[in-house]
Design a protein around this motif. Structure first.
Motif, PDB file in Angstrom:
ATOM      1  N   VAL A  31       0.865  -1.181   0.000  1.00 36.02           N
ATOM      2  CA  VAL A  31       0.000   0.000   0.000  1.00 36.02           C
ATOM      3  C   VAL A  31       0.898   1.227   0.000  1.00 36.02           C
ATOM      4  CG1 VAL A  31      -1.791   1.273   1.229  1.00 36.02           C
ATOM      5  CG2 VAL A  31      -1.792  -1.226   1.279  1.00 36.02           C
ATOM      6  N   GLU A  32       0.791   1.998  -1.069  1.00 33.21           N
ATOM      7  CA  GLU A  32       1.639   3.192  -1.165  1.00 33.21           C
ATOM      8  C   GLU A  32       1.133   4.260  -0.215  1.00 33.21           C
ATOM      9  OE1 GLU A  32       3.022   6.435  -4.514  1.00 33.21           O
ATOM     10  OE2 GLU A  32       2.254   4.495  -5.152  1.00 33.21           O
ATOM     11  N   GLU A  33       2.049   4.773   0.626  1.00 35.05           N
ATOM     12  CA  GLU A  33       1.683   5.790   1.578  1.00 35.05           C
ATOM     13  C   GLU A  33       1.398   7.092   0.842  1.00 35.05           C
ATOM     14  OE1 GLU A  33       3.166   6.452   6.166  1.00 35.05           O
ATOM     15  OE2 GLU A  33       4.621   5.948   4.643  1.00 35.05           O
ATOM     16  N   LYS A  34       0.253   7.700   1.171  1.00 32.75           N
ATOM     17  CA  LYS A  34      -0.133   8.939   0.514  1.00 32.75           C
ATOM     18  C   LYS A  34       0.847  10.050   0.888  1.00 32.75           C
ATOM     19  CE  LYS A  34      -3.847  12.324   0.220  1.00 32.75           C
ATOM     20  NZ  LYS A  34      -5.083  12.832   0.840  1.00 32.75           N
ATOM     21  N   LYS A  35       1.325  10.781  -0.129  1.00 30.10           N
ATOM     22  CA  LYS A  35       2.255  11.862   0.126  1.00 30.10           C
ATOM     23  C   LYS A  35       1.520  13.022   0.785  1.00 30.10           C
ATOM     24  CE  LYS A  35       5.605  14.971  -1.961  1.00 30.10           C
ATOM     25  NZ  LYS A  35       6.140  15.573  -3.184  1.00 30.10           N
ATOM     26  N   VAL A  36       2.054  13.503   1.900  1.00 29.55           N
ATOM     27  CA  VAL A  36       1.498  14.671   2.572  1.00 29.55           C
ATOM     28  C   VAL A  36       2.523  15.783   2.452  1.00 29.55           C
ATOM     29  CG1 VAL A  36       0.605  15.620   4.735  1.00 29.55           C
ATOM     30  CG2 VAL A  36       0.250  13.205   4.197  1.00 29.55           C
ATOM     31  N   LEU A  37       2.105  16.911   1.884  1.00 29.20           N
ATOM     32  CA  LEU A  37       3.030  18.012   1.663  1.00 29.20           C
ATOM     33  C   LEU A  37       3.260  18.783   2.958  1.00 29.20           C
ATOM     34  CD1 LEU A  37       1.635  19.369  -1.722  1.00 29.20           C
ATOM     35  CD2 LEU A  37       3.656  17.946  -1.394  1.00 29.20           C
ATOM     36  N   LEU A  38       4.500  19.176   3.181  1.00 31.48           N
ATOM     37  CA  LEU A  38       4.828  20.002   4.325  1.00 31.48           C
ATOM     38  C   LEU A  38       4.232  21.385   4.106  1.00 31.48           C
ATOM     39  CD1 LEU A  38       6.535  19.466   6.896  1.00 31.48           C
ATOM     40  CD2 LEU A  38       8.465  20.518   5.722  1.00 31.48           C
TER      41      LEU A  38
ATOM     42  N   ILE B  88       8.109  15.336  18.702  1.00 29.32           N
ATOM     43  CA  ILE B  88       8.396  16.725  19.098  1.00 29.32           C
ATOM     44  C   ILE B  88       9.745  16.815  19.816  1.00 29.32           C
ATOM     45  CG2 ILE B  88       7.611  18.685  20.494  1.00 29.32           C
ATOM     46  CD1 ILE B  88       4.706  17.637  19.985  1.00 29.32           C
ATOM     47  N   GLU B  89      10.057  15.807  20.611  1.00 28.73           N
ATOM     48  CA  GLU B  89      11.376  15.789  21.287  1.00 28.73           C
ATOM     49  C   GLU B  89      12.498  15.726  20.255  1.00 28.73           C
ATOM     50  OE1 GLU B  89      10.799  12.480  23.878  1.00 28.73           O
ATOM     51  OE2 GLU B  89       9.972  13.695  25.505  1.00 28.73           O
ATOM     52  N   ARG B  90      12.279  14.955  19.176  1.00 29.41           N
ATOM     53  CA  ARG B  90      13.263  14.895  18.093  1.00 29.41           C
ATOM     54  C   ARG B  90      13.407  16.258  17.412  1.00 29.41           C
ATOM     55  NH1 ARG B  90      10.930  10.940  14.200  1.00 29.41           N
ATOM     56  NH2 ARG B  90      12.386  11.898  12.755  1.00 29.41           N
ATOM     57  N   ILE B  91      12.268  16.930  17.209  1.00 30.54           N
ATOM     58  CA  ILE B  91      12.275  18.249  16.562  1.00 30.54           C
ATOM     59  C   ILE B  91      13.045  19.255  17.413  1.00 30.54           C
ATOM     60  CG2 ILE B  91      10.802  20.215  15.928  1.00 30.54           C
ATOM     61  CD1 ILE B  91       8.697  18.118  15.017  1.00 30.54           C
TER      62      ILE B  91
ATOM     63  N   PRO C 142       4.813  10.739   6.048  1.00 24.14           N
ATOM     64  CA  PRO C 142       3.536  11.448   5.929  1.00 24.14           C
ATOM     65  C   PRO C 142       2.850  11.666   7.285  1.00 24.14           C
ATOM     66  CG  PRO C 142       3.728   9.839   4.177  1.00 24.14           C
ATOM     67  CD  PRO C 142       4.903   9.622   5.088  1.00 24.14           C
ATOM     68  N   LYS C 143       2.925  10.678   8.161  1.00 20.21           N
ATOM     69  CA  LYS C 143       2.304  10.797   9.484  1.00 20.21           C
ATOM     70  C   LYS C 143       2.982  11.910  10.301  1.00 20.21           C
ATOM     71  CE  LYS C 143       0.563   7.685  13.085  1.00 20.21           C
ATOM     72  NZ  LYS C 143       0.624   6.307  13.611  1.00 20.21           N
ATOM     73  N   GLU C 144       4.310  11.973  10.214  1.00 21.15           N
ATOM     74  CA  GLU C 144       5.051  13.019  10.926  1.00 21.15           C
ATOM     75  C   GLU C 144       4.748  14.396  10.346  1.00 21.15           C
ATOM     76  OE1 GLU C 144       8.984  10.405  12.311  1.00 21.15           O
ATOM     77  OE2 GLU C 144       8.972  11.439  10.371  1.00 21.15           O
ATOM     78  N   VAL C 145       4.610  14.467   9.014  1.00 24.11           N
ATOM     79  CA  VAL C 145       4.307  15.743   8.362  1.00 24.11           C
ATOM     80  C   VAL C 145       2.985  16.311   8.865  1.00 24.11           C
ATOM     81  CG1 VAL C 145       3.686  16.820   6.151  1.00 24.11           C
ATOM     82  CG2 VAL C 145       5.684  15.338   6.291  1.00 24.11           C
ATOM     83  N   GLU C 146       1.991  15.436   9.071  1.00 26.16           N
ATOM     84  CA  GLU C 146       0.691  15.904   9.565  1.00 26.16           C
ATOM     85  C   GLU C 146       0.819  16.570  10.936  1.00 26.16           C
ATOM     86  OE1 GLU C 146      -2.020  12.623   9.395  1.00 26.16           O
ATOM     87  OE2 GLU C 146      -2.295  12.791   7.228  1.00 26.16           O
ATOM     88  N   VAL C 147       1.649  15.999  11.805  1.00 24.07           N
ATOM     89  CA  VAL C 147       1.875  16.596  13.129  1.00 24.07           C
ATOM     90  C   VAL C 147       2.626  17.917  12.988  1.00 24.07           C
ATOM     91  CG1 VAL C 147       2.993  16.312  15.389  1.00 24.07           C
ATOM     92  CG2 VAL C 147       1.871  14.354  14.290  1.00 24.07           C
ATOM     93  N   ILE C 148       3.677  17.921  12.169  1.00 30.21           N
ATOM     94  CA  ILE C 148       4.481  19.141  11.975  1.00 30.21           C
ATOM     95  C   ILE C 148       3.621  20.265  11.397  1.00 30.21           C
ATOM     96  CG2 ILE C 148       6.400  20.136  10.657  1.00 30.21           C
ATOM     97  CD1 ILE C 148       7.754  17.320  10.884  1.00 30.21           C
TER      98      ILE C 148
ATOM     99  N   ALA D 274       9.863  25.237   9.210  1.00 36.00           N
ATOM    100  CA  ALA D 274       9.283  24.197   8.355  1.00 36.00           C
ATOM    101  C   ALA D 274       8.856  24.773   7.010  1.00 36.00           C
ATOM    102  CB  ALA D 274       8.088  23.549   9.047  1.00 36.00           C
ATOM    103  N   LYS D 275       9.143  26.057   6.787  1.00 32.51           N
ATOM    104  CA  LYS D 275       8.746  26.716   5.542  1.00 32.51           C
ATOM    105  C   LYS D 275       9.905  26.686   4.541  1.00 32.51           C
ATOM    106  CE  LYS D 275       5.911  29.876   8.280  1.00 32.51           C
ATOM    107  NZ  LYS D 275       4.611  29.267   7.972  1.00 32.51           N
ATOM    108  N   PRO D 276       9.608  26.451   3.258  1.00 35.67           N
ATOM    109  CA  PRO D 276      10.670  26.521   2.247  1.00 35.67           C
ATOM    110  C   PRO D 276      11.264  27.924   2.201  1.00 35.67           C
ATOM    111  CG  PRO D 276       8.507  26.400   1.198  1.00 35.67           C
ATOM    112  CD  PRO D 276       8.294  26.148   2.652  1.00 35.67           C
TER     113      PRO D 276
END
Length: 393
Positions: A7-14, A189-192, A209-215, A223-225
């Motif tokens: 199952v391909e993980e859906k890409k979540v954009l930052l 968050i501790e890693r961040i 993708p799961k981490e991106v949703e939290v970020i 986290a901005k380009p």
């Protein structure tokens, strides 16, 4: 036993979802931000001045996106109306050392950065005795470090608050899904926080993708380009030389790896902004260089994962902006909500086919007109006619 289907993980954009994304102009005071804003928007907004905090409330304007494909389609269809794509740009007041702790109206300015989706960071590389430097002298690597530190310190503050909120739920104990999720969030968050304290930006890392949703829920500044705009004197820009460029590249490679550095000259762009297209072309040929503004605009769109599709006809050729990965109904919704809600199909022509055949009927006769359903992911430069149940096309 047949192998399990992957199952391909859906890409979540930052970053913030949506198509109407905004770029903020950031930097220390007196580095050329407001003059750059006026040049890129060709507007009198902004407040260029030789003192800190000349700009307090952010100015906003829309910038036309240079698009050779749009220009070519206008030549083919000869429409009564031409509507190019735009990028919204904000001129944000200059930061100072200590902004993260509230110095120099810092909290207000940092909140303005939090509200945009990407950053143009203007870095001063020109000497001018008449334009004061807030730190006393021109030292771009130091200036980059000041801005980076202020954004990271504020993100550490945001992250520690998020960690505190997640811990309140995690401490309830038990095996509920919410408690489990909050424990996972705490670990992330501790890693961040550790990452930020080591001097790195959140954007330049690899996240699931799961981490991106939290970020994305944390609205972090790092986290901005970011595109680094190196403001040179007109002379240095034309000759493509400046004593600070190597140190800037070394700093970016270490602290913001993969991010783009674009040298430009605010003084040149400001001068060009008062000319007609013909005058500008003649002046650039005379001095042997090009304006950096088209590249500055188009690369930011790419950084924001923005692409274009077109609607074309004798009445109007219009370029529409969407995020990479947008499906046909959602692309139709950029034009009108009713088109998305009652979407039937998309009739798609590829840009290259339009340029080759130069006629919709000829494209259809050649079997190049594609009928696409709701799962079609719109590709950059598609020319599309949408059919819907609302009687709108």
């Amino acid at each position: 036993m047949p192998p399990k289907k992957q199952v391909e993980e859906k890409k979540v954009l930052l970053g913030r979802p949506g198509n109407n994304l905004k770029a903020g102009i950031v930097g220390l005071a007196n580095v050329g931000k407001s003059t750059f804003f006026q040049a890129i928007t060709r507007s009198p907004l902004g407040n260029p001045a030789n003192y800190p905090f000349a700009t307090i409330d952010p100015e906003e304007a829309r910038v036309i996106v240079p698009s050779p494909k749009f220009d070519e389609l206008c030549k083919i269809y000869k429409p009564a109306s031409e509507v190019p794509a735009h990028l919204t740009v904000y001129d944000i007041a200059g930061l100072t050392k200590g902004a993260s702790a509230g110095e120099g109206l810092g909290n207000a300015f940092l909140s303005h950065i939090r509200a945009v989706d990407s950053i143009y960071q203007v870095v001063r590389c020109f000497d001018d005795a008449e334009i004061i430097h807030i730190e006393g002298d021109v030292e771009p690597a130091r200036d980059l470090e000041i801005i980076a530190n202020e954004l990271r310190l504020k993100d550490i503050e945001f992250s520690e608050k998020a960690l505190e909120n997640a811990a309140k739920i995690a401490k309830r104990g038990g095996q509920s899904l919410e408690v489990k999720q909050k424990k996972e969030e705490m670990a992330l968050i501790e890693r961040i926080i550790e990452l930020l304290k080591s001097g790195q930006r959140v954007y330049n890392q690899t996240w699931t993708p799961k981490e991106v949703e939290v970020i994305n829920s944390m609205f972090l500044l790092t986290a901005k380009p970011c595109i680094y705009l190196i403001n040179l004197s007109e002379r240095d820009y034309i000759r493509k030389k400046n004593k600070h460029l190597l140190k800037i590249k070394e700093w970016v490679d270490k602290n913001s790896p993969g991010d783009l550095i674009i040298p430009f000259s605010v003084s040149l762009e400001e001068r060009l902004s008062h000319m007609t297209e013909e005058e500008m072309k003649e002046e650039l040929e005379k001095i042997g260089t090009q304006s950096a503004l088209p590249r500055i605009i188009t690369t930011m769109r790419e950084k924001l994962d923005l692409i274009s599709f077109f609607t074309c006809g004798p009445d109007e050729v219009r370029e529409w902006t969407i995020r990479q990965g947008t499906k046909a109904p959602q692309a139709a919704g950029v034009i009108h909500n009713d088109l998305m809600n009652t979407f039937i199909l998309a009739q798609v022509m590829k840009y290259d086919d339009v340029v080759e055949y130069k006629d919709d009927a000829a494209i259809k006769a050649a079997g190049k007109l594609q009928q696409k359903g709701k799962d079609y992911v719109v590709e950059n430069a598609d020319v599309i006619y949408f059919r819907s149940g609302a009687g709108k096309n």
